[in-house]
Write an enzyme that holds these catalytic residues in place. Structure first.
Site, PDB file in Angstrom:
ATOM      1  CB  CYS A 380      -0.986  -0.054   1.161  1.00 42.74           C
ATOM      2  SG  CYS A 380      -2.462   0.906   0.789  1.00 42.74           S
ATOM      3  CG  HIS A 524      -3.638  -3.578   3.278  1.00 48.71           C
ATOM      4  ND1 HIS A 524      -2.542  -3.149   3.981  1.00 48.71           N
ATOM      5  CD2 HIS A 524      -4.285  -2.461   2.874  1.00 48.71           C
ATOM      6  CE1 HIS A 524      -2.530  -1.828   4.019  1.00 48.71           C
ATOM      7  NE2 HIS A 524      -3.575  -1.387   3.346  1.00 48.71           N
ATOM      8  CD  GLU A 526      -1.291  -6.402   5.169  1.00 45.57           C
ATOM      9  OE1 GLU A 526      -0.999  -6.662   3.985  1.00 45.57           O
ATOM     10  OE2 GLU A 526      -1.526  -5.245   5.573  1.00 45.57           O
TER      11      GLU A 526
HETATM   12  N1  GLN Z   1      -1.854   6.631   3.048  1.00 45.16           N
HETATM   13  C1  GLN Z   1      -1.978   5.949   1.805  1.00 45.16           C
HETATM   14  C2  GLN Z   1      -3.320   6.180   1.144  1.00 45.16           C
HETATM   15  O1  GLN Z   1      -4.248   6.580   1.785  1.00 45.16           O
HETATM   16  C3  GLN Z   1      -1.719   4.465   1.966  1.00 45.16           C
HETATM   17  C4  GLN Z   1      -2.716   3.787   2.851  1.00 45.16           C
HETATM   18  C5  GLN Z   1      -2.233   2.451   3.340  1.00 45.16           C
HETATM   19  O2  GLN Z   1      -1.046   2.151   3.312  1.00 45.16           O
HETATM   20  N2  GLN Z   1      -3.135   1.648   3.832  1.00 45.16           N
HETATM   21  O3  GLN Z   1      -3.457   5.964  -0.027  1.00 45.16           O
END
Ligand code: GLN
Length: 552
Positions: A380, A524, A526
């Site tokens: 992410c 994600h 995970e």
């Molecule tokens: N802060 C980033 C976004 O909002 C990544 C979010 C995250 O890593 N879950 O796009």
């Protein structure tokens, strides 16, 4: 018929109630029953989505896009049952739903009260999906005696009374501390905690007693006598070397037996615990160790990256290696050279995160992994930082940045964009056949791209090979997206956009084919890893780290 098991906690917080619930779920499955697990949290936030990971650990996202408590992650990992948004309920959610109905005139002029209106609402949430599974396990967050928890305890008390006898069971998880000074195990805190519960009308049927060592029968009998339960219903829950030993350990201590006995169910049903024994076995008989540097922001608190930690352990189980995570504050690299920290690591992972702090450090760490050919996994925000690094270093756009933390500046009346938005805020996107939109000014709660979205993988890419599929579904939680403006230039420098949203608009995965292992994902993975079924990306990442460990 669905039977309900309510799990409460006493004496201290962080006893591992969530784990007890999850392991009991797995045990009942091993007995051939179907289960669903639910968490009822007394705090006033509508959901944990807006809470800092420092406050509440990680936010676990479900397929249907709910931002939930990290215990839901334990439930999924232990039972393999995908949670739904209705499986995580907070006081905030209960009260907002009651108040919304009140505003709509739904109570026909009545005075709205905790009893019966709030407690009825809680009972409706508990009952949702009744009849779908053999058991519904509901964990009440917090500790008995907390002011916020009272409506929940009252609701479960009423729930048991509303239903026919034998449909509900109460399990209370407590602590039996060992006092070094007198070399004794102390049962008094458990007695007090049970009294507290009884004073609000709940008599626990089973006590799960957490302690460093297994409870001797003398203490079990004493607790049974003073707390009004049978000795066989006092289950010892000693500390374990790893959490995946819990189902086997609880079985040995008689938890499933006590539960089935409590419901007057067949005690002789076969218990299929071999898969759990096998997981425990693979963790304790490893053939090596890998060191993974995790460069993040919330490194002081392991719970903030709970699922990442577990997914790495699952990757270790798949390869029979032990994964040592080394947590590094990304900010450190903003002042210092990352070499001494990272050169001896077998792999580098940048997890998800929010906010500017440490972002330049993460960009440096991604650059280090790319240049030194160390296996790299960007998740992410980790992928976003890796793409910014590559646009800066490979394409030469030195001011590449993200709209999340670089802002337009007002210079003598005009607006000047001081950075190139390689990661930007997207206002509209597709979810299946629907168009979803959002604005920077929206509320902060639940306004991200959340939940399961499909990604189409490029044939012949490394990720397609790892997944053994070209169409995958993964969970998302982010506001910003990687801009495709530099796609062509990056591809001419050997970076592959190997996963895209089905409409081809949103980059989901980037990889560098000519690198031992360099993959960034916008989602994600995970969250979907399980001990029996490690996520393929984590399994392959740990494999690559193990290969790397032999190169050093
Ligand atoms: N802060 C980033 C976004 O909002 C990544 C979010 C995250 O890593 N879950 O796009």
């Amino acid at each position: 018929m669905t039977r309900y098991i309510f799990i409460t906690g006493g004496v201290v917080s962080s006893l591992g109630k969530g784990l007890t619930a999850a392991a009991l779920g797995a045990l009942l499955q091993a007995r051939g029953y179907s289960v669903r697990l639910r968490k009822l949290d007394p705090y006033l936030n509508v959901d944990p989505g807006t809470m800092s990971p420092f406050e509440h650990g990680e936010v676990f996202v479900t397929d249907d896009g709910a931002e939930t408590d990290l215990d839901i992650g334990h439930y999924e990992r232990f039972t393999g049952v995908s949670a739904r948004s209705s499986d995580c309920i907070s006081s905030g959610r209960i009260y907002s739903s009651v108040l919304e109905r009140e505003r709509r005139g739904g109570y026909l002029g009545q005075t709205i009260q905790v009893i019966p209106h709030v407690t009825d609402e809680i009972k409706n949430f508990i009952r949702e999906g009744d009849g779908e599974t053999d058991f519904m396990l509901c964990e009440i967050g917090g500790t008995v005696g907390d002011i916020e928890g009272l409506p929940f305890y009252e609701a479960i008390r009423q729930f048991a009374l509303d239903n026919e006898f034998g449909k509900c069971l109460f399990i209370h998880v407590t602590l039996v501390p060992y006092l070094e000074a007198c070399s004794e195990l102390k049962t008094k805190p458990t007695q007090h905690s049970v009294k507290e519960l009884q004073s609000i009308g709940i008599s626990p049927d089973i006590l799960v007693c957490r302690s460093e060592q297994t409870l001797p029968s003398k203490e079990r009998e004493k607790i049974a006598l003073f707390c009004n339960v049978k000795p066989s219903s006092v289950v010892s829950a000693p500390d374990l070397p790893n959490i995946y030993e819990a189902p086997v350990s609880y079985h040995e201590q008689g938890l499933d037996h006590a539960v089935l006995n409590g419901f007057a169910m067949d005690l002789n049903s076969p218990v299929k615990l071999e898969p759990w024994a096998e997981v425990g076995n693979r963790i304790s008989t490893v053939k090596g160790e890998v060191r993974v540097a995790i460069v993040g922001k919330y490194t002081g608190l392991e719970d903030a990256y709970k699922s990442i930690n577990e997914a790495l352990i699952h990757g270790g189980i798949a390869n029979q290696v032990c994964v040592r995570s080394e947590w590094i504050q990304a900010e450190v690299f903003e002042q210092e050279d990352p070499t001494p920290y990272l050169e001896s690591c077998d792999a580098i992972l940048i997890p998800g995160g929010f906010g500017e702090r440490g972002s330049e450090g993460k960009i440096k760490a991604a650059g280090f992994a790319r240049a030194h050919k160390i296996p790299f996994f960007g998740i992410c925000l980790g992928m976003q930082m890796a793409v910014i690094e590559m646009v800066r270093s490979l394409v030469g756009v030195k001011n590449a940045g993200s709209e999340e933390f670089d802002h337009e500046r007002n210079v003598s009346g005009g607006t000047v964009r001081s950075f190139e938005p390689v990661v930007y805020h997207l206002a509209k996107w597709q979810q299946g056949n629907e168009t979803v939109s959002r604005s920077v000014d929206d509320d902060k709660g639940a306004t991200m791209r959340l939940g399961a979205y499909r990604a189409c993988l490029a044939e012949g890419s490394r990720v397609a090979e790892i997944y053994q599929a070209v169409d995958v579904s993964e969970r998302h939680r982010h506001r910003y997206e990687v801009n495709t403006r530099y796609r062509e230039e990056l591809e001419s420098h050997g970076v592959k956009f190997s996963g895209m949203s089905p409409d081809g608009q949103l980059p989901e995965i980037v990889e560098i084919p000519d690198h031992p292992w360099f993959i960034g994902v916008q989602f994600h993975p995970e969250l979907k890893s399980r001990p029996f079924n490690p996520h393929p990306l984590f399994a392959d990442f740990v494999r690559a780290a193990f290969v790397q460990s032999h190169l050093l």
